[in-house]
Structures are given as structure tokens and as C-alpha cells.
Design an enzyme around this catalytic site. Structure first.
Site, PDB file in Angstrom:
ATOM      1  N   PRO A 129       0.827  -1.207   0.000  1.00  4.39           N
ATOM      2  CA  PRO A 129       0.000   0.000   0.000  1.00  4.39           C
ATOM      3  C   PRO A 129       0.863   1.258   0.000  1.00  4.39           C
ATOM      4  O   PRO A 129       1.794   1.380   0.783  1.00  4.39           O
ATOM      5  CB  PRO A 129      -0.782  -0.096   1.312  1.00  4.39           C
ATOM      6  CG  PRO A 129      -0.476  -1.428   1.894  1.00  4.39           C
ATOM      7  CD  PRO A 129       0.749  -1.950   1.251  1.00  4.39           C
ATOM      8  N   GLU A 130       0.573   2.158  -0.920  1.00  6.27           N
ATOM      9  CA  GLU A 130       1.279   3.430  -0.967  1.00  6.27           C
ATOM     10  C   GLU A 130       0.343   4.527  -0.456  1.00  6.27           C
ATOM     11  O   GLU A 130      -0.761   4.251   0.007  1.00  6.27           O
ATOM     12  CB  GLU A 130       1.759   3.700  -2.392  1.00  6.27           C
ATOM     13  CG  GLU A 130       2.806   2.675  -2.836  1.00  6.27           C
ATOM     14  CD  GLU A 130       3.648   3.151  -3.998  1.00  6.27           C
ATOM     15  OE1 GLU A 130       3.671   4.361  -4.271  1.00  6.27           O
ATOM     16  OE2 GLU A 130       4.292   2.317  -4.635  1.00  6.27           O
ATOM     17  N   LYS A 164       3.043   7.189   4.236  1.00  3.29           N
ATOM     18  CA  LYS A 164       2.346   5.898   4.186  1.00  3.29           C
ATOM     19  C   LYS A 164       1.927   5.414   5.569  1.00  3.29           C
ATOM     20  O   LYS A 164       1.478   4.287   5.725  1.00  3.29           O
ATOM     21  CB  LYS A 164       3.263   4.844   3.550  1.00  3.29           C
ATOM     22  CG  LYS A 164       3.717   5.220   2.149  1.00  3.29           C
ATOM     23  CD  LYS A 164       4.637   4.149   1.608  1.00  3.29           C
ATOM     24  CE  LYS A 164       5.697   4.729   0.716  1.00  3.29           C
ATOM     25  NZ  LYS A 164       6.707   3.754   0.298  1.00  3.29           N
ATOM     26  N   ARG A 177      14.935  -1.237  -6.159  1.00  5.82           N
ATOM     27  CA  ARG A 177      13.553  -1.478  -6.571  1.00  5.82           C
ATOM     28  C   ARG A 177      13.480  -1.630  -8.087  1.00  5.82           C
ATOM     29  O   ARG A 177      14.180  -0.932  -8.820  1.00  5.82           O
ATOM     30  CB  ARG A 177      12.645  -0.301  -6.147  1.00  5.82           C
ATOM     31  CG  ARG A 177      12.675   0.035  -4.666  1.00  5.82           C
ATOM     32  CD  ARG A 177      12.191  -1.097  -3.779  1.00  5.82           C
ATOM     33  NE  ARG A 177      10.832  -1.511  -4.075  1.00  5.82           N
ATOM     34  CZ  ARG A 177       9.739  -0.935  -3.596  1.00  5.82           C
ATOM     35  NH1 ARG A 177       9.842   0.085  -2.778  1.00  5.82           N
ATOM     36  NH2 ARG A 177       8.553  -1.388  -3.918  1.00  5.82           N
TER      37      ARG A 177
END
Ligand SMILES: [Zn+2]
Length: 275
Positions: free
Chosen positions: A2-3, A59, A265
Site C-alpha cells: 500500500p502506498e 504511508k 527497486r
């Protein structure tokens, strides 16, 4: 994972149900989800408190009680919050990995579920401890003024994408929205920060904000785990132009999109459009 838009969707959905409710009982099934408290040695998770508000920074989300206690919720990779009205129960795989349960005075249960257990709950003795904690993070990508965000994107040789992902610089930009914003701004993710001009920074901050707001309007991006507490899914995923599209034609020039690793990433970009 979740961002910011997903967390904000969850916050809004929870806020509508939780504010004004009293926490009657808290059951912790797995203690390793709960971090050492900030500002006290024996803090429970808001038991006997009335819920006053829900806040978010980047976040992270926090439930604030009217006695000034707070509970920080970090969803990690697979954390979910379920709201179950009285008499209703989670079924099937949703009923597994439920680590903390709050019973509210109207019979509703709030449930923290997390299959991979990277999420964390951190009790804070007061809102002051919460403010302290959040002051270690950069300004919020959705709420801060654009010039404040631009000022966070100066000085350094690190790749611009690595800086975007650094929560101490700007809080709330994660992998998906970083790739999408860099594509929108026509900037290569590996460009050293120092090489960005003032117009580059303007474009980048503009595209970060546009994408976060657009994702929020669509309830965020749903991959395998994100749901709002009422079970609905986000629909922004179909709007992605680069993230998850390695090798697919660029929506702008049709050249196959490149992929590599930046700041550990997976990163996708267009070699032709992003200089
Ligand atoms: Zn292109």
C-alpha cells in the site's frame, strides 16, 4: 504494497466509521506485530479510549484518541484493516492471519490482518510523540505545498528515483508512483539529482501530485492485497503507463519500455522519452 493513495483511502473509510466510537476491548493474537511504545512502557492499543480522529503522514496512519493517546499503523506489504459489523465474520483466507482485534461500543470489530507480517502497530503515549515520530519524515507528498516538495529535491548525486523513494525527503512516494511521475516528467530515473534544472523539478513535483491525486480519486491501485476496509478494490492500476509494463510499447513513442534496478527497486522507464 500500500502506498500513499491506498493508505489515504483506508484512512477515509475508517474515519467515517470509527470517529466517536469507544474501544471496549483489544485482543492481540501476535505480539510481534506491536512495536515498543513511544513515550511509555505499558501502553495498550487504545483500550477504553474514544476515537477522536484518524491522521496520515506519508504511508503511515494513526488513530488518535480523545485522551491524546495515538496508535500508528504501518501496513507493510500485506497489512489490511477490516471493519466487521456486529454479527458478520471474515470467511475463507480472509479469516486467517488476523493479529489484532478491537471491539467497539456499537459491536463493530476492527481487525488488523497481515499474512506476511511486515506491518507494525506502534502505540504512542500522546500526540506529541506521534508528532516527534512524523517530524523525522519529509513533508507529505499529497498535503505539502509544491515549493516545499521542490526544495526537498535539491543537492546530491543520488539517482532522482532513489531520492523520491527516500521517506526522509518526501513522505509517501513509493515505487509505483515514482516510476509514473518520472515518466510524466520525462526524466530518467537514474539522473543524478544535481543534474535536474528548476523546470525539471517543477515538472516532477507536478507529476507526483497529479498521480497521487488521481490514484486517490480511484481508490488507489489494487494488486493482490490492497482493499479498503469495506472490501472494495482500487481501480487506478489500469492507468499505469510504465510500472509493471517492462518490454511493452511506450504509450508515447511505442519504443519497448526498459527495466532495471534503482535503489533496490524494480524500475521501468522509456529510454527515448526519459532523458
Ligand atoms: Zn517513449
Amino acid at each position: 504494497m500500500p502506498e500513499l493513495p491506498e493508505v489515504e483511502s483506508i484512512r477515509r473509510s475508517l474515519e467515517a466509521h470509527l470517529v466517536g466510537r469507544k474501544v471496549v476491548r483489544v485482543r492481540i493474537e501476535r505480539q510481534d506485530i506491536v512495536c515498543a511504545p513511544s513515550g511509555g512502557s505499558h501502553l495498550d492499543l487504545l483500550a477504553s479510549s474514544h476515537i477522536k480522529s484518524l491522521r496520515r503522514h506519508g504511508k503511515q496512519m494513526a488513530i488518535i484518541a480523545d485522551d491524546r493517546r495515538a496508535l500508528v499503523i504501518q501496513l507493510g506489504m500485506t497489512g489490511r484493516m477490516h471493519l466487521m459489523p456486529k454479527g458478520r465474520h471474515l470467511r475463507g483466507s480472509d479469516a486467517r492471519h488476523c493479529h489484532v482485534k478491537w471491539l467497539l461500543d456499537d459491536g463493530t470489530r476492527l481487525i488488523y490482518q497481515d499474512s506476511r507480517r511486515f506491518g507494525r502497530l506502534t502505540p504512542c503515549a500522546s500526540v506529541d510523540h506521534l508528532e516527534d515520530r512524523w517530524s523525522q519524515l519529509g513533508p507529505d507528498a499529497l498535503l505539502a505545498r509544491p515549493e516545499r516538495l521542490r526544495n526537498q529535491l535539491v543537492k546530491g548525486q543520488r539517482a532522482v528515483k532513489a531520492v523520491l523513494l527516500d521517506q526522509r525527503r518526501i513522505a509517501g512516494v513509493g515505487n509505483i508512483y515514482a516510476d509514473e511521475a518520472l515518466f510524466g516528467a520525462r526524466l530518467n530515473p537514474m539522473r543524478p539529482l544535481d543534474s535536474l534544472s528548476e523546470p525539471d523539478r517543477h515538472r516532477l513535483v507536478h507529476h507526483v501530485r497529479v498521480r497521487l491525486r488521481s490514484a486517490l480519486r480511484h481508490g488507489g491501485t489494487t494488486f493482490s492485497d490492497h482493499r479498503t476496509p469495506d472490501g472494495s478494490v482500487g481501480s487506478w492500476g489500469s492507468k499505469r503507463q510504465v510500472h509493471g509494463r517492462r518490454g511493452a510499447p511506450c504509450v508515447n513513442c511505442a519504443h519497448p519500455l526498459s527495466s532495471g534496478t534503482v535503489a533496490s527497486r524494480t524500475t521501468v522507464w522509456c529510454d527515448r522519452c526519459q532523458a
